[in-house]
Structure formats: C-alpha cells, structure tokens
Design an enzyme around this catalytic site. Structure first.
Site, PDB file in Angstrom:
ATOM      1  N   ASP A 396       0.826  -1.203   0.000  1.00  0.00           N
ATOM      2  CA  ASP A 396       0.000   0.000   0.000  1.00  0.00           C
ATOM      3  C   ASP A 396       0.863   1.258   0.000  1.00  0.00           C
ATOM      4  OD1 ASP A 396      -2.633   1.357   0.468  1.00  0.00           O
ATOM      5  OD2 ASP A 396      -1.636   1.970   2.322  1.00  0.00           O
ATOM      6  N   GLU A 449       1.106  -0.511  -5.180  1.00  0.00           N
ATOM      7  CA  GLU A 449       0.140   0.557  -5.422  1.00  0.00           C
ATOM      8  C   GLU A 449       0.966   1.845  -5.491  1.00  0.00           C
ATOM      9  OE1 GLU A 449      -3.444   3.190  -3.562  1.00  0.00           O
ATOM     10  OE2 GLU A 449      -1.830   2.381  -2.354  1.00  0.00           O
TER      11      GLU A 449
END
Length: 714
Positions: A396, A449
């Site tokens: 993330d 990401e």
C-alpha cells in the site's frame, strides 16, 4: 546474606539495573522475588525456608542444582518454577543478527513463543527496546504487575527476554517499559505478537504458530506458472468484515472458517483467479479498514484465530485460488499501545515530524534507514509468505514511501543526502524486501500501489528497479473512469483518455485496478458513476467491464461492483446482495463471470498483458463515433478483435480484420443474458477482401449502443 537492603528495595520496586544478576540461584544462594507472599520455600530433594529481606524479597542457602518455589499468602499456598532460575533462550548468533539488522526470520525469536525450556513448559517473551531502562512482561498471569517478570537485557542488541514457566497459549500480555528517565510508559502491545484481543481491548495474546496442517502442496508447486506475466490473473478485492454478515446473530462478520467455504465458493464460481484481502493485520480502528495496523504479525481476531486464517488460505489453495494480502509498511497509527515512542524514544519512527509524520493520515512513518526497523518489516513480509503460505503482497501507498516531499509543501520536508526528494532508504528497503520475498518463497508475487511515474517499479532489483512483480495502473484507472463518467455526447472530445494508455502500457507489468478507493469517500459506486438513464447506466458499466477485461493488463475488481451495487461501499454493513433479485444486476454479474472465463480460456486475452506483441490498434482515431477497435493476440493462438461503441447510437460499421474467413462473436455486452437488448451479429461475421486501414480484409458489423463486442476466427 550477601543481598543488601537497598538492593532488595530496588528489586521489589523494579528499579534494579540487572535483576537477573541477583535473582535466582547464584553461588549457593537463592534470591526470590514473590510480591505479596508472606512465606517462601525452596523445594528440591530438601525443603528450605527462605528469609524475607524486605516484603516480597526472600533469600536462603541452596546446595542443589535445580529448585522450585512454594509461597504462601493467608491460607493459600502455591508451587511454581522461578522465572529467574532459567538460562537465556536467545543465543549469540541471534543477538548478532538482530543487532546487525539481518535476521530475516525475526518472528522465530521475538514475540511470545510457547516452548519447553530446561524441561519446563512455558512461554518465551522477547522484545526490542534498546533505550528502555527496564522492560517487564505483564499479563493476566501476573496480575499485570511489572515487578514480577522483569526481563533480561541481551547484550548490546537492544533485545529483552524472559522465559515465564507455566503459562500457555491464550494468555493475555503487554510490555511495561521505563524510559531513560525512569518514567513508566503506557503499556505496549507486542510488535511481533501473533494474536490480539478483540478491539477495543488492546492486549496481545499468546498464540502458537503452525497449528494448521496445510494441504496445498500441489498449488504451491504450480503457482509460479499461475502468477507469471503471461498467465491470466483476475483479482477479487475483498474487505472481509463487510462482504457478507450473519444477521440472525447480530450482524456479525463471517469467521475465517465460514469464509473458507462461502467466499472461496463464490470467487471460484465467479471465475476470478485470486482473492486480495484488504489488510487483515490487527488494527484498533475499524474505520481504517486495516490500513492503520498495530499488530503486523497478527491476523485480526475479528474473524478468528491464526490457525483459522491459515485454514482459509489453505481452502482457497485447494480450489486453485491465490491469496494476496494488502500489506502496509508505509505508516502506522499513533495509538499509545502501538509502536509510537515504543521505548520512550522515536524508535520505529523518525524523531523529526518532517520525516516521521504523515499529515494526510495522521500516522507515523517508519524509519527505513534504521537497520532494525527495516529488518522488522522485511521479516514481516517473509512471515506472511512462509507461515501462512500467502501468494503475494500488495504494498500500500508506495508513492508515499518513495518521496520525502509526498503531500508536503516547500519547507515541510527534509531532502536526502544528495539534496533530492527521493527517499533513498525506503527505496533500498523495497528492493531488499522484493529480493528477499522472491528469493525466499518460490512463485509468489508482489504488487505496488504506486501512483506516480517512478521508473522501474517492476524492473528487477539487479537492473536497478524496485523489483515488484506488478504495479497498479492508476493512470489507466483515472483516465478510463473519467471518460466513462462523461455524457456520451462529449466523449468525442476526450477520445485520447482511452487511447493514451497504449503509449505506456508496457513500461511496467500492470494490473488494471477498480479498487475500494474508487467507491468510497463520496465517489459513489461504479454504477452510480455512469451517465444516462437507468438502462444506459447498466449498458455503460457492462461496456466498461468488457473494455477493462479486453485491455492489456491483469484485472482487479472490488467486491460488490461485479453485480453493480448502487450504494457507496461502507465497512459497517454487508454488500447489497438483495440486488441480485433484479435481472439487471444478475445479468451484470453473469457478464463478469463470462469475462473471467473468456479471459482465462483465451490466450490472446491474457498472454500479452505485459508484452507489446499482444496488442495492436486497428482503429484508434474515430472520435466522432467514439468507436475503438483493437486486436489482442498470443503466439500460436487465434487473435481476438475487440470493438467498443461508446455512444448510445447503434452503427452498421466496417471493421478491419487481420484474417479472412468467418469470425465468431464470442462476447456481446448487449446480450439479453447480461441485461441487454440482444442486438448483435447472429453469432458470426465473415471477412471480405475489402481493405480497411492496416487490414487487407474487413467485415460489416452491427454495433449495439454502448457496447463492447469481441470476435475470434471460427
């Protein structure tokens, strides 16, 4: 007696600098720490009454090599093993590797481990707190009393340890630390704890690893092939707490055991190849969806115990599904029981808020340049891959890790040693993490990401890349959603929003994500983004999904969007499953199921997701009609020609075809099975010797309004 009263007072008040040097058996003398006891005896072949020095400290001569203790308070007497009578568990190699920051199996040494030590069963606790004056383990086994189990400092590594005999899995515990000034800090959860209490309770829980026996060897031996660049990868992203709930039991979320059946069955039926879990590492705040974790080594207790999570992963593997975990090494919350100022200093984070605090999320940033911190995170990645057989990690907020000026104005950030904005330490950490993950767990994949144009995210580390296997294509996602949200009347002015991606789609190994981020915080649902009246909204969304599945790049769809949930996602309730009573929603779900089947079974649609040879435009410039035509192909397989008509106007349209003969219509989003009007080409078209663009042959086809149609040679 050799123990002075001052020394005894320091021990009973947990102020002694080295309690293990005094407590226990030394030179024929036992010193016992038993707060609250009125009398204490040493037990062996003989029994010796120990003399009190100060209340809670007892001393006496002892000639045997081993002993137990017996204590009395009022009318209660109990026997127990003295925790200060045991030798250290950690060895010199562990101390060296931890101090060097290279202990890649850190979880096997730190945390709470149920072991047998010196023929006695108990739990070994170990924690890194180099700047603490004193560390004690406290829990339901010692009245949360920091005097009773003061820990031993192990050399210069900064690690403290103690073996506590007689306790078992399920015990609650925390660490009580004194900072350098002697101030007692808020009780801390274990940074390497394998379990935790149900929030809002905050204690760590002793859990025994390896209790589930995996039966997924067949999957693990073949997953490398299932996750490589030429394989069909279609990911169903799930928040376990809100996918489905048990309403006749108060609306509780499903357990890991229930998910192993219901979620795995559903994902298999839908034809996805992978399940991606929003973070299930333990977190105190439901509203963070797991993205503010406290227990990086603990699967959340919200759905069950660690062995039950392992059962869920195993069940997915037995059905041929990969499991990816959203992993959060980018930040951590400021909760007092977490890593913040763990030993009274900025231990895991930077001391300077310009480096150590995320303004956007009110969270702290790991100090990736500190070897013990990067070791802690790298070992955590390996922990999930090895202990729970996970098939991949989606990392993330990588962009926030790569840049020191992320979401900061001038003067609010600290340049790197060269004066630049790149976070060199975070870059090195990500490279090391990827190298260790791919080298340590065969066949896994890592996914970034990453929302910027940082170069080489999926380039190998030995070629100076970050080393990820795949990267989310945020540019494609933003451009495509922006285009499809427009009134079709104006799409001709924004034709390049769908064609621009072809200029960079092979610069990285991309996944095309429609994730949870696109259906929260006022962004509405996918169906809600689509323009027009209700039938046009459904048609637009069907066309969007078909365009996504036909476009180069692996696929990802967040739960609920496969059947066109109208409402924005909320973590507080389950998906709107009742919508499936409406044929339009069931039709949309049937389309996604068929897209997955077609994607898996048709090499042309997946082989070239990451290879430029797998894609070519046939017509990319008809902005007036908003028609897009491209070819997908794979070596030794039939090509697929994809035609998108993205206006509510039907067309009789001539398309170029790379081969002559008959072509089958293998997908039409206007099919009545999907909720459309059943307009199409009666199942087939025939190429004619009529040049069209780059193609020597072409065919006249019917294009339904707001539709995508796919053809392959008969």
């Amino acid at each position: 007696m050799t123990l002075s009263r001052d020394e005894a007072e320091a021990l009973i008040h947990a102020q002694h600098p080295d309690p293990f040097s005094v407590l226990g058996l030394h030179d024929g003398e036992i010193v016992a720490l038993v707060p609250g006891a009125e009398e204490v005896w040493a037990l062996g072949k003989t029994e010796v009454a120990l003399e009190p020095v100060v209340p809670g400290i007892f001393i006496g001569k002892w000639t045997e090599e081993t002993y137990r203790l017996r204590a009395r308070h009022d009318q209660t007497t109990w026997d127990f093993d003295d925790p200060y009578g045991f030798a250290p568990v950690l060895g010199a190699i562990d101390e060296y590797l931890i101090g060097e920051g290279t202990h890649t199996r850190l979880w096997e040494k730190l945390g709470a481990h149920v072991i047998t030590h010196q023929d006695v069963e108990g739990v070994h606790f170990a924690v890194w707190a180099p700047n603490a004056r004193r560390v004690s383990v406290v829990g339901d086994f010692n009245f949360w009393d920091g005097r009773r189990h003061q820990m031993r400092r192990i050399g210069a590594s900064g690690v403290w340890e103690i073996f506590v005999p007689g306790i078992h899995a399920g015990a609650l515990y925390k660490y009580e630390l004194l900072d350098t000034e002697g101030t007692v800090l808020p009780l801390k959860a274990d940074p390497v704890g394998f379990g935790a209490e149900h929030p809002p309770a905050q204690a760590s829980v002793v859990r025994k690893l390896g209790r589930h026996r995996f039966g997924d060897s067949a999957w693990c031996q073949t997953r490398a092939e299932a996750q490589e660049r030429h394989a069909p990868i279609s990911v169903y992203e799930v928040h376990l707490g809100s996918w489905m709930r048990v309403w006749d039991e108060g609306g509780r979320p499903l357990s890991y055991h229930e998910l192993a059946e219901k979620l795995v069955d559903y994902v298999c039926d839908m034809g996805f190849t992978h399940i991606e879990l929003l973070p299930i590492t333990e977190h105190p705040f439901d509203g963070s969806w797991g993205y503010q974790p406290i227990g990086l080594y603990a699967p959340t207790i919200r759905h069950g115990r660690p062995e039950e999570f392992a059962e869920f992963v195993d069940a997915a593997h037995r059905r041929g599904l990969g499991v990816i975990l959203d992993w959060v090494p980018g930040h951590f919350p400021t909760d007092d029981h977490g890593l913040r100022h763990f030993d009274g200093t900025a231990l895991y984070e930077h001391a300077d808020p310009k480096e150590g605090f995320h303004q956007d999320w009110n969270t702290l940033i790991y100090n990736y340049g500190r070897r013990e911190v990067s070791n802690y995170l790298l070992a955590n990645a390996l922990f999930w891959l090895e202990e729970y057989h996970l098939d991949g990690l989606r990392v993330d907020a990588v962009a926030s890790m790569l840049y020191r000026d992320y979401s900061r104005a001038a003067g609010e950030w600290v340049p790197n040693k060269y004066g630049g904005r790149e976070n060199l330490e975070a870059i090195e950490f990500l490279q090391n993490m990827n190298a260790a993950s791919y080298g340590g767990a065969e066949g896994i994949m890592t996914v970034a990401e990453e929302s910027t144009a940082y170069p080489g995210v999926t380039r190998p580390v030995h070629e100076d890349g970050l080393g990820f296997g795949y990267k989310w294509n945020m540019g494609w996602m933003n451009d495509s959603l922006r285009y499809f949200a427009r009134d079709p009347l104006y799409r001709k002015f924004h034709h390049s929003e769908l064609t621009f991606a072809s200029s960079y789609i092979y610069s990285e190994n991309f996944i095309l994500p429609i994730s949870h981020d696109e259906v929260v915080h006022g962004k509405g649902s996918m169906l809600g983004k689509m323009p027009g009246n209700d039938p046009e909204k459904y048609a637009n969304l069907r066309a969007f999904y078909a365009f996504q599945w036909a476009h180069p790049g692996k696929k990802l769809l967040f739960m609920g969007q496969e059947f066109g949930q109208w409402s924005e996602w909320s973590h507080e309730r389950e998906l709107d499953w009742y919508l499936l009573d409406d044929p339009r929603h069931e039709g949309l779900r049937a389309l996604v199921r068929d897209l997955n089947r077609l994607y898996r079974e048709t090499p042309a649609l997946h082989w070239g997701d990451c290879e430029p040879e797998g894609f070519e435009w046939i017509s990319a410039d008809d902005s007036e009609a908003s028609v897009f035509i491209f070819e997908r192909r794979a070596p030794g397989s039939d090509p697929v020609v994809v035609v998108a008509n993205l206006t509510p106007v039907e067309h009789s349209y001539r398309i170029g075809l790379p081969l002559d003969g008959e072509w089958c219509e293998i997908l039409n989003t206007d099919s009545g099975f999907y909720g459309g009007e059943n307009r199409g080409n009666l199942g087939a078209i025939r190429a004619e010797d009529h040049a069209q663009g780059r193609c020597a042959q072409s065919a006249e086809v019917y294009l339904p309004p707001l539709s995508v149609v796919m053809f392959t040679p008969a």
